[in-house]
Write a protein that holds these residues in place. Sequence first.
Motif: not given
Length: 91
Positions: A11-13, A44-45, A70-71, A76-78
């Motif tokens: 999740i992120g831009k 947002f992706f 990701g950082n 945010t990658i989980n």
Amino acid sequence: MSQRTAVVSVIGKDQVGIISKVTTVLAEENVNILDISQTILQDFFTMMMIVDVSNLENLDALQQKLTNLGNPLGLTINVQLEQIFQAMHRV
């Protein structure tokens, strides 16, 4: 050996190359993508993948590599075993 699956969420831009970068890390770790869905809502992706982690010895090490990826990109990658993901999201 039975198949062991995990859920990867991103999740992120939105920006160029997210899918390529994430899937490159998975390929380097010999993780096969079984199913993938991604969408862009405004800027947002979001992406969800079901992956085969049967050949992976250390899921935490994969999580760390994806976090390190990701950082700096603001993502945010989980990674979570599918069994745990399903148990946590059961209604």
